[in-house]
Every structure is written in structure tokens, then in C-alpha cells.
Scaffold this active site. Structure first.
Site, PDB file in Angstrom:
ATOM      1  N   SER A   1      66.260  20.333 -30.698  1.00 58.44           N
ATOM      2  CA  SER A   1      65.335  20.248 -31.835  1.00 58.44           C
ATOM      3  C   SER A   1      65.467  19.047 -32.750  1.00 58.44           C
ATOM      4  CB  SER A   1      65.425  21.513 -32.677  1.00 58.44           C
ATOM      5  OG  SER A   1      64.706  22.533 -32.056  1.00 58.44           O
TER       6      SER A   1
ATOM      7  N   SER B   1      62.246  22.050 -32.897  1.00 58.72           N
ATOM      8  CA  SER B   1      61.749  22.753 -34.058  1.00 58.72           C
ATOM      9  C   SER B   1      61.712  21.902 -35.319  1.00 58.72           C
ATOM     10  CB  SER B   1      62.622  23.984 -34.330  1.00 58.72           C
ATOM     11  OG  SER B   1      63.959  23.579 -34.635  1.00 58.72           O
TER      12      SER B   1
ATOM     13  N   LYS C   1      65.203  19.631 -43.735  1.00 60.56           N
ATOM     14  CA  LYS C   1      64.597  20.717 -42.956  1.00 60.56           C
ATOM     15  C   LYS C   1      64.738  22.022 -43.740  1.00 60.56           C
ATOM     16  CE  LYS C   1      64.722  22.739 -38.272  1.00 60.56           C
ATOM     17  NZ  LYS C   1      65.304  22.632 -36.915  1.00 60.56           N
TER      18      LYS C   1
HETATM   19  N1  GLN Z   1      63.161  24.472 -28.170  1.00 60.14           N
HETATM   20  C1  GLN Z   1      64.410  25.171 -28.093  1.00 60.14           C
HETATM   21  C2  GLN Z   1      64.177  26.612 -28.474  1.00 60.14           C
HETATM   22  O1  GLN Z   1      63.093  26.950 -28.751  1.00 60.14           O
HETATM   23  C3  GLN Z   1      65.427  24.544 -28.981  1.00 60.14           C
HETATM   24  C4  GLN Z   1      65.219  24.817 -30.402  1.00 60.14           C
HETATM   25  C5  GLN Z   1      66.241  24.187 -31.273  1.00 60.14           C
HETATM   26  O2  GLN Z   1      66.956  23.264 -30.846  1.00 60.14           O
HETATM   27  N2  GLN Z   1      66.363  24.696 -32.487  1.00 60.14           N
HETATM   28  O3  GLN Z   1      65.064  27.404 -28.544  1.00 60.14           O
END
Ligand code: GLN
Length: 484
Positions: A175, A151, A76
Site C-alpha cells: 500500500s 490503500s 494517512k
Molecule cells: N492491497 C493489499 C490488501 O488489500 C494491501 C493493502 C495494504 O498494504 N494495506 O490487503
């Protein structure tokens, strides 16, 4: 070649049936072939990957191979990689070349793994659909009109489309698990503190945790063995004896106590997904596991608490992107204030700005007690709910996501709808617990994820429970038709 798991590739590499260079070339070719349709990568590391593969092949020939030596992986783009662009999905860091290596990627380098490239992601890991990336949306390999989750959407799409045998993600509110669910792959968020955050660009430091994404629970165990461990460079890293996450994979399921929270079967849950989860639970029961109703009474306020705490921490963490020290700087600043203002307003995207504003507000002195402190109190209650549940059960199961992959654009104008995508994953982060998602079926040809939550540092049990399921089912072996 790309149908194999890491466990199989290891055997093939050791038996010299294939070389790491051949494997790496094969994956790089696929990555380039599908980049325009999927957009899963931000940076493709052709040259360095081949150089690493050459070195890995030498190591294998010398008999010095470790579990990941010569195995290609996708990282990532949130991990700082020395000499290779680290963008975090943001225009702000579009020109950023990290001067140092994150602990996670350093561990992979030491193990002799090959880095194929850096995967696309929501900007600064804020999102559930990968649509907030400065580099554009990633497509879900099961249906190109839908999102791959976020994400870590580039990492999930890359594994689902077989552009890499495994990848890394980070999970602040879901995410790793949510994109794994939406693309039909496996992913695990370890216990907070199990994997070093050093060199992992911070979103919400008290929640962020990195973990592996792959085809099988066994592969997650293999990759986690390399990723996890104490790191003196991360003050929240926990010092404890090293776990072999592969050691318990073959434990039988008999006697396993599975807690099923009513709170995860709300009206927002697609009833077809509920049916898939029930079928999975019946299978566990048939193997001698017992099912227990549990309550997580504060889960309904988890998302609200998270959207105070995570933005509060992000507003603080992202203050370092000021146009002076890192990344983007606006052209011809009139003075220092103009430099800050324009660099940030031009360099950061809408969702990131929204979070910074929400977080700054939640921390402001007039609402601090009503917002931030209240959210922290809720966080304690949520943690206690889980601790109470683990008094009587070994693992907790439920859906990972209330829906299957949604259409690109469907929720991007409605932040609340987007935020609710993580309604079953967020509490796990607030509590700091480990949680995984594994494929458990399909609804209208789109993958469904089963979430398995464990007690603190019980990753090996989660992976065991997942692996046993994968001995009895073949959901994890399904691949999208266009990427066979
Ligand atoms: N979807 C959640 C957010 O937007 C979690 C994102 C994540 O786990 N990095 O904060």
C-alpha cells in the site's frame, strides 16, 4: 512553490526566502482547490496547520529548526491524531477523535512539521485502488478516470498533484509502493519493526509498516529520519542504533549487485512495463552495477498466503469495533447481540466484511491447519527465498505493479483481480523486508514504478540506489499537466 522538494524547501525556509505560514497557506489553497476533483483528503486541518506553521516560523527564527521544521506534510488517516478525526477510511470511525497521538505523528509534531490534513485511504487499509473508502474513491492526477492505487491512494494522489511535498502511507501488502508506482511518485516501506506502529490503526499487525511517500528518494530519506526509530510503546519495534538515511545517498553504483527475479516477469506483467524496467536495469549496468538472475521460487503463492494471513489478523484486530468501545453504534439496539451485529454490519464496508469472514474461517478449528498454518509455512519459505538471494546480490529489482493505473470500477467487482494488483509487492511484507518504488518511465502516458527491495534494515542502500538513478533520469520530476 509546490514544485520544490523538501530538501529545497528546507534551504528556502532557513534562508527566510519563504515562511512556513506562506508555504502552508499555499498548500492548503491547493488542497481545497482540488478536493472536489481528486478527493485526496478526508480531513483538511486549516486552523491547526497554520498554528503549527506559526510555531515553526518562530523556531526557525530562533535557529532551532530541524530537518522538517515548517515543512507541510499530509498524513494517512490511519494514524491516531489527538483531537483530530481519525477515520481509517471507515464509517465505523467517522466520528472517532483519538484521545492520543500515534508515535509517527508525535515525532512529526516534535520535529515541527506541519500537518496539512489526513488523507483518504481504502477502508482499514484494505484495498489496492482506494475505492473501498467510506469517503469515496480518490482519483489519479494523471488520469481522473483511473485509480491512484491503494490503500494509501489519498497520500499518493496528494503528492502527485503537488498538494503536499510528501506524505505518509502504510504498507501491509503493497500500500505504499503500489500507489507510488501508479501515481509516479516515490515511496518506501521500511523493514518491519523500523517504524513504530503505536497509534497506527492495525490491519494485519505482523505485516503493517508505515513509511514516507514523496517526490524524490532524498526526500524519503529526510522524512524517514524523523519517522523511524525504536519505540518502547510498540513491542515489535526493533532497538538498534539510529540510522541516518541520508548519509549514503551519494555512494556510487559501481559494483552494485542487482538481483532480478524471474518470478516478477510473469505473463501477467504488461510487456511495456517489462520494457521500462529493462531500460532502468540497463542504466544501472551502464553505471557499473551487475545484473544477476535470481529465483524467488515461492513468489507465485505469496498472494494466496497473504490472503489467509492478513484476513486472519484483521478478523482479530477488527473485533474491537463492536459498537461499544469505539466509533459507530447502531440506533436503538434491541439487546447486546443486536448492538454488535447491527453496529458492525452498518459500520463496516463490504471488503472489510469479506476479509473478516475469510479470516475467521481460516482460523476456525477445522481448517486452521490446512489454511492458516500452511500459509505461515509458506511465509517462512518466502523469507528463506529472499535470504538465499541476498547471499549473492545487494538489492533486488523488478516492477512494482503488473499494470499501470486501472480504471475506476474496473476491478472492484472482482476481488481476485484486485488482489493480484499486489503480486510483486506482497512477498516483501511476508518476509518483513524493506522495499521502495520509484518512477521509471511511462506507458501510454501513465507512470510506471521500479521496485527496489533490500535486505533487512538496508533502507539507506535502497535510497542510495534510488537517489543515484534520480541523478541520471528525470522521471521523478514529471508532474501531471493539470496540476503543474
Ligand atoms: N492491497 C493489499 C490488501 O488489500 C494491501 C493493502 C495494504 O498494504 N494495506 O490487503
Amino acid at each position: 512553490m509546490h514544485n520544490h522538494t523538501i530538501a529545497t524547501l528546507r534551504k528556502m525556509l532557513d534562508a527566510k526566502e519563504i515562511s512556513s505560514v506562506e508555504l502552508t497557506q499555499h498548500y492548503l489553497k491547493r488542497i481545497h482547490q482540488y478536493q472536489s476533483s481528486l478527493n485526496a483528503f478526508i480531513t483538511i486541518c486549516d486552523e491547526t496547520a497554520i498554528a503549527q506553521a506559526v510555531e515553526a516560523d518562530q523556531r526557525i527564527h530562533q535557529g532551532n529548526a530541524q530537518a522538517l521544521t515548517g515543512i507541510p506534510l499530509a498524513q494517512k488517516d490511519i494514524f491516531c491524531t489527538k483531537g483530530i478525526k481519525t477515520s481509517c477510511g471507515s464509517k465505523m470511525l467517522d466520528n472517532f477523535i483519538a484521545p492520543y497521538e500515534s508515535t509517527v505523528t508525535e515525532k512529526f509534531l516534535q520535529a515541527g512539521a506541519v500537518m496539512l490534513g489526513k488523507t483518504n485511504m481504502d477502508e482499514f487499509a484494505m484495498g489496492s485502488s482506494n475505492e473501498t473508502s467510506f469517503y469515496g474513491a480518490v482519483k489519479n492526477p494523471w488520469d481522473l478516470s483511473t485509480v491512484p492505487g491503494g490503500s494509501s491512494g489519498g497520500s499518493s494522489a496528494a503528492v502527485a498533484a503537488q498538494l503536499a511535498p510528501a506524505s505518509t502511507g502504510t504498507d501491509t501488502g503493497g500500500s505504499i509502493r503500489q500507489p507510488a508506482a501508479l501515481t509516479g511518485i516515490c515511496g518506501i516501506k521500511p523493514t518491519y519493526g523500523a517504524v513504530s506502529r503505536y497509534g497506527m490503526i492495525a490491519f494485519a499487525s505482523s505485516l503493517d509498516q508505515a513509511g514516507p511517500m514523496g517526490k524524490t528518494a532524498e526526500d524519503l530519506a529526510i522524512v524517514l529520519n524523523t519517522m523511524a526509530g525504536f519505540d518502547p510503546k510498540d513491542s515489535t519495534s526493533i532497538e538498534r542504533p539510529k540510522t541516518d538515511y541520508t548519509a549514503q545517498l551519494n555512494q556510487p553504483l559501481k559494483g552494485l549487485r542487482i538481483g532480478v527475479p524471474k518470478a516478477f516477469f510473469t505473463e501477467q506483467l504488461d510487456s511495456n512495463i517489462a520494457a521500462v524496467i529493462q531500460t532502468a536495469l540497463r542504466l544501472y549496468e551502464s553505471q557499473g552495477a551487475t545484473i544477476h538472475d535470481i529465483s524467488l521460487p515461492h513468489n507465485d503463492v505469496a498472494t494466496a498466503a497473504y490472503y489467509v494471513i492478513a484476513p486472519a489478523e484483521c478478523s482479530s484486530n477488527l473485533s474491537r469495533f463492536d459498537g461499544v468501545r469505539y466509533g459507530y453504534r447502531c440506533a436503538n439496539p434491541k439487546n447486546l447481540l443486536d448492538l454488535y451485529q447491527r453496529s458492525r454490519s452498518e459500520g463496516l464496508g463490504m471488503e472489510v466484511k469479506r476479509r473478516i469472514m475469510m479470516g475467521t474461517y481460516a482460523l476456525s478449528s477445522n481448517v486452521y491447519e490446512a489454511c492458516y498454518l500452511k500459509a505461515q509455512k509458506i511465509r517462512c519459505l518466502i523469507r528463506q527465498d529472499f535470504l538465499d538471494a541476498f547471499e549473492t546480490v545487494d538489492v533486488i529489482m523488478g516492477p512494482t505493479s503488473p499494470t499501470t493505473a486501472f480504471k475506476i470500477g474496473e476491478r472492484s467487482k472482482d476481488p481476485i483481480a484486485m488482489y493480484l494488483s499486489d503480486m510483486y509487492t506482497i512477498a516483501v511484507n511476508l518476509a518483513g523486508l524493506p522495499g521502495a518504488s520509484i518512477p521509471a518511465g511511462f506507458v501510454n502516458n501513465m507512470p510506471v514504478g521500479l521496485q527496489i527491495i533490500g535486505n533487512y534494515f538496508d533502507e539507506a542502500r535502497i535510497l542510495n540506489v534510488a537517489h543515484q538513478y534520480q541523478q541520471l533520469t528525470d522521471w521523478h520530476l514529471q508532474t501531471p499537466a493539470a496540476f503543474k
